[in-house]
Design a protein around this motif. Structure first.
Motif, PDB file in Angstrom:
ATOM      1  N   ALA B  25       0.803  -1.005  -0.400  1.00  0.00           N
ATOM      2  CA  ALA B  25      -0.266  -0.029  -0.141  1.00  0.00           C
ATOM      3  C   ALA B  25       1.480   1.049   0.299  1.00  0.00           C
ATOM      4  CB  ALA B  25      -1.094  -0.111   0.865  1.00  0.00           C
ATOM      5  N   LEU B 172      -2.555   4.360  -5.231  1.00  0.00           N
ATOM      6  CA  LEU B 172      -2.033   2.837  -6.003  1.00  0.00           C
ATOM      7  C   LEU B 172      -3.225   1.821  -5.808  1.00  0.00           C
ATOM      8  CD1 LEU B 172      -0.381   2.432  -8.232  1.00  0.00           C
ATOM      9  CD2 LEU B 172       0.967   1.303  -6.561  1.00  0.00           C
ATOM     10  N   TRP B 174      -3.796  -1.460  -6.399  1.00  0.00           N
ATOM     11  CA  TRP B 174      -2.963  -2.806  -6.550  1.00  0.00           C
ATOM     12  C   TRP B 174      -4.010  -3.569  -7.751  1.00  0.00           C
ATOM     13  CZ3 TRP B 174       1.467  -2.794  -7.247  1.00  0.00           C
ATOM     14  CH2 TRP B 174       2.353  -3.920  -6.891  1.00  0.00           C
ATOM     15  N   SER B 175      -4.486  -3.802  -8.016  1.00  0.00           N
ATOM     16  CA  SER B 175      -5.483  -4.947  -8.798  1.00  0.00           C
ATOM     17  C   SER B 175      -4.948  -4.615 -10.147  1.00  0.00           C
ATOM     18  CB  SER B 175      -7.090  -5.689  -8.557  1.00  0.00           C
ATOM     19  OG  SER B 175      -7.824  -3.963  -8.873  1.00  0.00           O
ATOM     20  N   ARG B 177      -2.855  -1.883 -10.811  1.00  0.00           N
ATOM     21  CA  ARG B 177      -1.356  -1.542 -10.746  1.00  0.00           C
ATOM     22  C   ARG B 177      -1.974   0.898 -11.566  1.00  0.00           C
ATOM     23  NH1 ARG B 177       2.822  -4.734 -12.320  1.00  0.00           N
ATOM     24  NH2 ARG B 177       1.908  -7.013 -11.360  1.00  0.00           N
TER      25      ARG B 177
END
Lengths: 224, 224
Positions: B25, B172, B174-175, B177
């Motif tokens: 994170a 951000l 993450w899944s 990017r």
DNA sequence: GCGACACTTCGAGCACGGTCGAAACATTGC
DNA sequence: GCAATGTTTCGACCGTGCTCGAAGTGTCGC
């Protein structure tokens, strides 16, 4: 809960001291057997085997079977780079490392690494042998020089004796970050040192302690 | 037993799933509070606090206290590089990731991230708002465009309302990017979506599920 | 001052994973 | 074939460390 690659899985593989030691040992670039890695990590063979299968399952190692020997090596440069990165952080944040005690100091000077000598003395010895062109080092590989046979036969070591294991091998010495001499020649030299009683092994430790006279002999022969 | 930097210590810090999620994170570059990180990691506040103090002690995080808020951030680019390296290996060796189930698919499309929307929908929304110059993105920072006030007041959102937290922030995702919109504006938009009943929160999950009609409304307003 | 909020510390429960000895398995050499 | 060597599997033990609820500490706003 974040998604994405399972970085905890990979990091926890490196996060066990035994496995971290194994991976550090493999950073030298040469593949090692389970027995050698068990010694490096300071754990029993079954424990080492368990760790190795976990590292294999995690994709961090490759395995090359040669008869009854099974050589483990790092899976590739990407894995090596990761270890490098972790090492860099560990160095940067951890100058608060515990001050080495007397036993650790002895280990730093000279210790057994599988069947050969490691530590400052061993690194100095290899450097000197290369300087004198008894041994030739190109990059990571070590070969015998022209004078090697004569030089070592004077010490009662027959470098021509055929052996399954390579005669010379470089082995990365973590305490000084330089290579020392492994292989059958490295083993023969350690045998010589112990047979001549120049040094003795510390009980229940890998430390090798030279006697005052023995140290002089060793330095005359190998560092002179 | 090898010597040298304690790489197992560092790696084991990253090796816990909760801590790995927190570090991921923080890879967005923005410092986050303990509460936000607890949500990201999917653990309770006490647990998160314990992890954060371990990461601090390990030198992986920095802490900026601002009143009763305490913002945690990565200690530096070296730490970020290490996380990158580990992520790279995890990606390379772990394409065998479990196939996302129906619940995970919903999470991927839209989910709550602290107090704002995350997932593919949120990323698409931010992209579109930037395309239309309602928001301006320079590098990591997001600012309001000239038309922002008019655009959002039509939706009943007052972007001028002073708030302690920044109005816009990149977070951000993450899944995918890519960044999505956080800050008070991100929170207000999520409130709007839920108040208009365009979508509802899945019980005991962070997933946000749009109704067919609600999705059309959302797309008309934000993706049109 | 007081309540509200953000966060940390304490305490106890619990599970995961590291550890080894003994035994099984595999390969080589005689 | 059989013994010797290198390695893995099995089973059981044990400790570390992750987890959360409840209580404690510090900071802000009124």
């Amino acid at each position: 809960m974040r998604e994405g690659p399972d970085i905890a899985r990979i990091a926890s593989l490196v996060g066990d001291p035994a496995r971290a030691n194994m991976l550090s040992a493999l950073m030298g670039g040469t593949a090692l057997t389970a027995s050698e890695l068990a010694l490096e990590a300071g754990v029993s063979l079954p424990t080492a085997s368990s760790h190795l299968s976990k590292l294999m399952e995690g994709g961090l190692l490759t395995l090359a079977s040669q008869g009854r020997h099974r050589y483990y090596g790092l899976a590739g440069p990407q894995v090596a780079g990761m270890i490098e990165a972790i090492t860099g952080v560990a160095e940067a944040v951890g100058p608060k490392r515990v001050r080495p005690g007397p036993r650790d100091a002895a280990m730093r000077v000279a210790r057994v690494c599988y069947d050969h000598l490691a530590g400052e003395q061993a690194v100095a010895m290899l450097d000197r042998l290369v300087d004198r062109k008894v041994l030739l080092r190109d990059d990571k590989e070590i070969r015998l020089g022209h004078s090697a046979a004569a030089h070592f036969s004077a010490l009662g070591i027959d470098v021509e004796a055929k052996a399954r294991r390579p005669v010379c091998r470089a082995c990365l010495d973590w305490s000084v970050r330089r290579s020392h001499l492994a292989g059958t020649l490295g083993a023969a030299i350690l045998d010589k040192i112990l047979a001549e009683k120049w040094a003795r092994r510390e009980k229940d430790s890998r430390a090798v302690v030279f006697s005052p006279g023995g140290r002089r002999q060793f330095e005359r022969v190998f560092l002179g």
